[in-house]
Design a protein around this motif. Structure first.
Motif, PDB file in Angstrom:
ATOM      1  N   GLY A 303       0.812  -1.211   0.000  1.00 36.41           N
ATOM      2  CA  GLY A 303       0.000   0.000   0.000  1.00 36.41           C
ATOM      3  C   GLY A 303       0.847   1.263   0.000  1.00 36.41           C
ATOM      4  O   GLY A 303       2.061   1.235   0.233  1.00 36.41           O
ATOM      5  N   GLU A 305       0.374   5.964   0.134  1.00 43.78           N
ATOM      6  CA  GLU A 305      -0.446   7.165   0.231  1.00 43.78           C
ATOM      7  C   GLU A 305      -0.168   8.049  -0.972  1.00 43.78           C
ATOM      8  O   GLU A 305       0.837   7.860  -1.675  1.00 43.78           O
ATOM      9  N   ARG A 347      -5.120   5.400   2.076  1.00 47.35           N
ATOM     10  CA  ARG A 347      -4.111   4.518   1.493  1.00 47.35           C
ATOM     11  C   ARG A 347      -4.695   3.757   0.309  1.00 47.35           C
ATOM     12  O   ARG A 347      -5.909   3.527   0.232  1.00 47.35           O
ATOM     13  N   ARG A 349      -3.716   0.509  -2.771  1.00 50.54           N
ATOM     14  CA  ARG A 349      -2.883  -0.655  -3.028  1.00 50.54           C
ATOM     15  C   ARG A 349      -3.206  -1.222  -4.397  1.00 50.54           C
ATOM     16  O   ARG A 349      -4.240  -0.909  -5.004  1.00 50.54           O
ATOM     17  N   ARG A 401       2.407   1.512   9.363  1.00 51.65           N
ATOM     18  CA  ARG A 401       1.675   1.387   8.095  1.00 51.65           C
ATOM     19  C   ARG A 401       2.599   1.030   6.944  1.00 51.65           C
ATOM     20  O   ARG A 401       2.153   0.517   5.924  1.00 51.65           O
ATOM     21  N   GLU A 402       3.883   1.316   7.102  1.00 54.69           N
ATOM     22  CA  GLU A 402       4.834   1.133   6.000  1.00 54.69           C
ATOM     23  C   GLU A 402       5.721  -0.102   6.173  1.00 54.69           C
ATOM     24  O   GLU A 402       6.752  -0.204   5.528  1.00 54.69           O
TER      25      GLU A 402
END
Length: 782
Positions: A303, A305, A347, A349, A401-402
């Motif tokens: 994913g 941003e 986000r 993906r 998140r990363e």
């Protein structure tokens, strides 16, 4: 839970119980293979078709849009005309579109009259459904034609399939999800109920009649389906190989899925005979700028941003100012998915199959290294400069998140850029140290340190991160060695501020180890007073109090820890380090003052819950367990201990010396008092999520155990109620994520909140709560 309902029973209010009788028009095609699953989707799209005159099914290549549309049409309510199918896949000229409609509807063209006028006139009295399949390559012409027909033909309903919406007034665009997937560690029963697995088994038996899913191969089948994102076409092509390859070989071949997944049915459209052809069809319809952005987005894993896309992808035909617009085009064309429409920042993906295609394309263009470097440098910029890595909750959440992107960047940079790799490994080390995957963090950082890097500040930072990872694993000698190297480098740099903080870290990892921390504590305290840094002085007093607590010098420990807390509060820092409160609580427990200890322990635990410090939360849980025991709740104490043990086991971490000493004081006494109940309570605690365990530890001592079920009058948010009802309907987390158009992690977070509010532990408990409210489930498991 009631037995699953079949489609006709479930949808009785939407569709007739039997298919309509044959009509005097060209019939819909009939498939020889069985339609798998998707009863909820059939019902939902059926309702949309009943309410809206134009419904467009969108979705990625191979997601089963056509088959779903035809099945919806077959079950549609009986009307005077239709349903009828207009197939556009083989049509290449937009000008021939009206002719294709006329031919499919068996409308004769009138000489010397525009066919569109004839079509409009003949359909003016039409009452029924027309399925228009594969609009994407003629999307503008389709939009114009459908819009005109709908405006002039009031009885007409159109169900279109396209990889992007038509963007016509009144259109309802509905994204076709991929098939449901079994969760990791799912039971045999749940694995066999997943639509993707059912499809795999069904298609495998068409080529290998003896194929059966068993306890020994279910995990392999589930893994294949997950790697293929639940994409029906890809699963069918993989299942077709069962006749010649074992499941392990099929799984290995998916690394090169576009070469491997060929050999579709000879009667299938050309674009559906291989996985590559299916994706080629979508890719070929993109503009040059859209193709370039698609290719470059493939360097992201798990994913991204919009800010990441802007930082990494510009160049060539992709201008920075156009990135968001182009991203919107790719979303419209079902090549990128918005993971969570509510979360900020949002986000996105790519399905792994589409991502693999993009990586292949960008590699062929000779640009993979360029954009892989940009990707790694972007992640390096996100981590930011750090002295000792104790950034706040915002940093932690952003980096969590990363995780997949960081792993991808680490893999690439290992052989491409030693300094960049060490910076990424150090940042990832801090993330792992705080998030609970200790072993992985050390696996990346230790060899990166051995390869070295340029810049003493970077080496100091990396050594310090390694010191804390080693300390988490109770490798006190290793922790001392790495922290000492960091201190040596800081001395050489002559930066007293950073030296003071780094010496403090050395003191911290020595507490409870083989070397005395006293000299490091005294030096940090001296530097802090000379520089006038209150927070550094407070940290030095914390270390001194912790050292004294382990030495059982409890009165001095209490004094120094209280001074530390007061200094932190006076310094104006937004968040008081929870370790101060926790150690204060332990000292008060050792002084047999549990009532005084309780608010300090709770304060530290609450801070850690808010900051998502999963692994540090174990110390707070351990202290909470001892508080519960000392206040007369031994069963509760064992549950909290079970939760702490489970978190540490997953993280590869061990109890600190203070936590171990705490357990020696009360665990054996609790086990003697409870007997077999102690083990049962410990097991129950081990099944709690970290958030649920924290909430339970903070709750009043008389709160029921998490497994007893929730109060039917408990209030959930609107979204939490949605999730609870879908759980009660038997949906998996993946299915709920697709249904609500959010990420799986968002669903899991909602479930944690639900279980915490209800004081329950399992999905069954949540379903029972929904039943107790007398609220019927939103769906029924097919």
């Amino acid at each position: 839970m009631p037995a699953p309902l079949t489609l006709p029973r479930w949808a009785a209010n939407v569709w007739p119980l039997e298919r309509p009788a044959a009509q005097p028009y060209r019939a819909l095609p009939v498939h020889a293979s069985r339609f798998i699953g998707r009863q909820r989707e059939l019902a939902e799209v059926g309702r949309l078709v009943g309410r809206s005159r134009l419904v467009t099914l969108t979705g990625a290549a191979g997601s089963g849009k056509t088959r779903l549309a035809l099945e919806v049409a077959a079950w549609a309510p009986r009307k005077r005309d239709g349903p009828c199918l207009v197939e556009l896949a083989s049509l290449s000229e937009a000008g021939l579109l009206p002719h294709a409609f006329a031919s499919a509807l068996e409308i004769r063209e009138v000489q010397a009259r525009p066919v569109l006028d004839t079509l409009q006139e003949r359909l003016a009295g039409y009452e029924g459904l027309i399925v228009v399949d594969n609009c994407e390559h003629l999307v503008e012409a389709c939009a114009e034609l459908v819009d005109r027909l709908l405006r002039h033909c009031p009885g007409l309903t159109v169900l279109a399939t396209s990889r992007e919406p038509l963007h016509v007034d009144g259109e309802v665009a509905w994204q076709v999800p991929t098939f449901s997937l079994p969760q990791d560690g799912a039971s045999m029963r749940d694995t066999m109920r997943a639509e993707s697995v059912v499809l795999f088994v069904e298609r495998a038996r068409q080529t290998a009649r003896q194929f059966e899913i068993t306890a020994s191969n279910a995990v392999q089948v589930a893994a294949i389906c997950r790697r293929l994102d639940g994409l029906p076409l890809a699963i069918e092509l993989a299942a077709a190989r069962v006749a010649v390859l074992d499941l392990s070989s099929i799984g290995e071949q998916l690394d090169d899925r576009f070469r491997f997944l060929t050999g579709g049915l000879r009667t299938a459209p050309q674009r559906q005979r291989t996985l590559r052809a299916a994706v080629d069809w979508s890719y070929d319809l993109l503009t040059t700028a859209e193709r370039q952005l698609f290719d470059r987005l493939s360097v992201f894993a798990g994913g991204f941003e919009a800010a990441g896309a802007r930082a990494v992808c510009p160049g060539g035909s992709v201008l920075v100012s156009q990135v968001e617009d182009l991203l919107g085009h790719l979303i419209d064309k079902s090549l990128v998915v918005a993971v969570d429409l509510v979360a900020e920042p949002r986000r996105y993906r790519m399905l792994e199959t589409l991502r693999a295609y993009g990586v292949e394309r960008i590699r062929q263009e000779g640009q993979l290294e360029i954009y892989a470097r940009r990707h790694a440098e972007y992640l390096d910029s996100l981590s930011g400069p750090s002295v000792i890595g104790w950034e706040g909750a915002e940093w932690l959440l952003r980096m969590q998140r990363e995780v997949d992107n960081l792993r991808e960047a680490l893999s690439w940079s290992r052989g491409a850029d030693r300094n960049l790799h060490l910076r990424l490994a150090a940042a990832y080390g801090w993330l792992c140290m705080r998030s609970g995957f200790i072993g992985e963090g050390r696996t990346w950082l230790e060899p990166a340190l051995e390869r070295g890097g340029q810049g003493p500040a970077l080496l100091a930072q990396a050594n310090l991160a390694m010191a804390f990872l080693a300390w988490r694993q109770s490798d006190f000698n290793g922790a001392d060695r790495f922290a000492s190297d960091a201190v040596r480098i800081r001395r050489e740099l002559g930066d007293d501020m950073n030296l003071g903080w780094t010496i403090g870290a050395l003191a911290f990892v020595r507490i409870g180890g083989t070397s005395s921390p006293r000299s490091a504590i005294d030096e940090q305290l001296s530097i802090a007073k000379r520089l006038g840094v209150r927070q550094m002085e407070a940290e030095a007093l914390l270390h001194l109090g912790s050292f004294e607590a382990i030495a059982m010098d409890l009165d001095n420990a209490l004094g120094h820890l209280s001074q530390s807390l007061a200094l932190f509060e006076a310094s104006g820092t937004e968040v008081i380090p929870p370790v101060v409160c926790n150690v204060l609580g332990w000292v008060l427990l050792m002084l047999h003052r549990p009532e005084e200890a309780r608010p300090y322990v709770a304060r530290g635990l609450l801070t850690r819950l808010k900051s998502h410090d999963v692994i540090d939360m174990c110390g707070s849980l351990d202290a909470s367990a001892e508080v519960a025991f000392e206040l007369g709740a031994p069963e509760r104490a064992m549950r909290i201990k079970g939760a702490s043990d489970a978190i540490r086991l997953r993280a590869g971490s061990k109890p600190t010396r203070m936590a171990a000493a705490s357990r020696e004081r009360w665990v054996s006494r609790a086990e003697r008092a409870l007997g077999k109940v102690a083990y049962s309570a410990w097991l129950e605690g081990g099944r709690l999520s970290p958030d649920a365990a924290g909430a339970y530890a903070l709750a009043p001592l008389d709160q029921p155990s998490p497994h007893t079920g929730g109060d039917p009058n408990t209030t959930l948010s609107s979204r939490e109620n949605q999730v609870a009802e879908l759980v009660a309907g038997g949906l998996t987390n993946d299915e709920i994520a697709i249904r609500l158009q959010v990420s799986r992690r968002t669903v899991e977070a909602h479930l944690d909140h639900i279980r915490t509010k209800l004081g329950v532990r399992s999905r069954v408990d949540v379903a029972n709560w929904v039943g107790a409210k007398s609220t019927p489930p939103a769906v029924s498991r097919s």
